[in-house]
Design an enzyme around this catalytic site. Structure first.
Site, PDB file in Angstrom:
ATOM      1  N   CYS A 191      23.978  21.769   1.919  1.00  0.00           N
ATOM      2  CA  CYS A 191      24.109  21.513   0.532  1.00  0.00           C
ATOM      3  C   CYS A 191      25.476  20.818  -0.074  1.00  0.00           C
ATOM      4  CB  CYS A 191      23.598  22.454  -0.255  1.00  0.00           C
ATOM      5  SG  CYS A 191      21.387  22.209   0.550  1.00  0.00           S
ATOM      6  N   GLU A 224      19.168  21.448  -3.479  1.00  0.00           N
ATOM      7  CA  GLU A 224      19.758  20.782  -4.450  1.00  0.00           C
ATOM      8  C   GLU A 224      20.058  19.439  -3.269  1.00  0.00           C
ATOM      9  OE1 GLU A 224      20.338  23.945  -2.359  1.00  0.00           O
ATOM     10  OE2 GLU A 224      21.926  25.220  -3.184  1.00  0.00           O
ATOM     11  N   CYS A 239      24.132  26.105   0.577  1.00  0.00           N
ATOM     12  CA  CYS A 239      24.167  26.734   2.686  1.00  0.00           C
ATOM     13  C   CYS A 239      25.757  25.806   3.077  1.00  0.00           C
ATOM     14  CB  CYS A 239      23.398  26.071   2.635  1.00  0.00           C
ATOM     15  SG  CYS A 239      22.491  24.215   2.995  1.00  0.00           S
ATOM     16  N   HIS A 246      16.298  21.450   1.175  1.00  0.00           N
ATOM     17  CA  HIS A 246      16.585  22.115  -0.149  1.00  0.00           C
ATOM     18  C   HIS A 246      16.822  21.887  -1.071  1.00  0.00           C
ATOM     19  CE1 HIS A 246      18.838  25.079   3.825  1.00  0.00           C
ATOM     20  NE2 HIS A 246      17.742  24.649   3.812  1.00  0.00           N
TER      21      HIS A 246
END
Ligand SMILES: [Zn+2]
Length: 156
Positions: free
Chosen positions: A86, A55, A83, A53
């Site tokens: 993260c 992040e 999410c 992801h």
């Protein structure tokens, strides 16, 4: 002097660019002392990495650049509300603050729904959709006992 909006615009720009580079519509930047020190984009499908992801990618890049697992003193600007994975990574990295552009509902509306993970977290492990069972606890605990008694460990 760059502003918060400048940093968020960079995260948004990355999120849009990434669509054209075969990734998901997510971008993030990490800022320390008013400068961007690292960026990240979503490379889940491109890298066959479900943890890639924006992040997490930005945190890995920032930690590598600073040579530290502790990113206190840094802030993250992400094009979408993090999410649960993260968010956890952001806590582990000790970032000071999160700014986000799109929210969870915006993400859900285009097919990125992480609300089921938040719902799962509310439940006891045995009641979750993902089966989770403790096994060989008395053997696994030996590593923790050794860690507890180790005198030259780096705490984090
Ligand atoms: Zn995430």
């Amino acid at each position: 002097m760059k502003t918060k909006n400048d940093f968020m615009r960079k995260a948004i720009e990355l999120s849009i660019e990434n669509i054209h580079n075969g990734g998901g519509p997510f971008g993030a930047v990490i800022v320390k002392d008013g400068e961007i020190i690292a960026t990240g984009v979503n490379r889940v499908t491109a890298s066959c990495d479900p943890t890639a992801h924006a992040e997490v990618s930005a945190i890995r890049a920032a930690a590598s650049k600073l040579g530290s697992f502790n990113l206190s003193g840094c802030e993250i600007y992400t094009s979408c509300e993090p999410c649960p994975m993260c968010l956890g990574a952001i806590y582990w990295a000790h970032l000071d603050k999160i700014y986000y552009g799109n929210n969870k509902t915006d993400a859900k509306n285009i097919g990125f729904d992480d609300s089921f993970i938040y719902d799962e977290l509310e439940l006891k492990p045995e009641n979750r959709k993902l089966p989770s069972k403790i096994l060989l606890h008395n053997e696994a605990i030996k590593a923790f006992e050794e860690w507890r008694d180790k005198e030259d460990k780096i705490e984090y």
